[in-house]
Design a protein around this motif. Structure first.
Motif, short mmCIF file in Angstrom:
data_model
loop_
_atom_site.label_atom_id
_atom_site.label_comp_id
_atom_site.label_asym_id
_atom_site.label_seq_id
_atom_site.Cartn_x
_atom_site.Cartn_y
_atom_site.Cartn_z
N TRP A 28 0.84 -1.18 0.00
CA TRP A 28 0.00 0.00 0.00
C TRP A 28 0.88 1.24 0.00
CZ3 TRP A 28 -1.37 -4.51 2.26
CH2 TRP A 28 -2.63 -5.01 1.92
N LYS A 29 0.36 2.31 -0.56
CA LYS A 29 1.12 3.53 -0.72
C LYS A 29 1.68 4.07 0.60
CE LYS A 29 1.02 7.97 -3.01
NZ LYS A 29 0.26 8.86 -3.88
N LYS A 30 0.87 4.05 1.66
CA LYS A 30 1.30 4.64 2.93
C LYS A 30 1.98 3.66 3.87
CE LYS A 30 -2.30 8.16 2.86
NZ LYS A 30 -3.48 8.68 3.53
N GLU A 31 2.25 2.45 3.41
CA GLU A 31 2.91 1.46 4.25
C GLU A 31 4.25 1.08 3.62
OE1 GLU A 31 0.15 -1.71 5.10
OE2 GLU A 31 -1.41 -0.29 5.63
N THR A 49 -10.68 4.10 1.91
CA THR A 49 -9.56 4.81 2.54
C THR A 49 -8.75 5.53 1.47
OG1 THR A 49 -7.96 3.01 2.34
CG2 THR A 49 -9.37 2.99 4.28
N SER A 50 -7.86 6.38 1.92
CA SER A 50 -6.97 7.08 0.99
C SER A 50 -5.60 6.42 0.95
CB SER A 50 -6.84 8.55 1.42
OG SER A 50 -6.27 8.61 2.71
#
Length: 65
Positions: A28-31, A49-50
Motif C-alpha cells: 500500500w502507498k502509505k505502508e 480509505t486514501s
C-alpha cells in the motif's frame, strides 16, 4: 540430513495470470512493507480509505520434489 528452508517459486508477471493457490502480496502507498492476506480481507480493510494499493506481487509455489 539436509533441510530446505523454502520451496522454489515462480513470480507471476501479470495479475490476470493469478491462479488458485498463488500467494499474493500487496504494497500500500502509505505502508513500507508488503503484506499478504486474502483478497476479501484486503477489500474490506482498505475500502473507502486514501491508502491505495501501490504494487502487487504474485508468487506461485512449485511442488516439492
Amino acid at each position: 540430513m539436509k533441510f530446505r528452508c523454502h520451496r522454489p517459486a515462480a513470480r507471476i508477471s501479470k495479475t490476470d495470470n493469478a491462479q488458485l493457490g498463488d500467494i499474493v502480496f500487496f504494497k500500500w502507498k502509505k505502508e513500507r512493507r508488503y503484506n499478504h492476506t486474502t483478497l476479501d480481507d484486503v477489500l474490506a480493510r482498505y475500502r473507502g480509505t486514501s491508502n491505495p494499493i501501490q504494487r502487487v506481487l504474485i508468487i506461485r509455489p512449485r511442488s516439492a520434489k
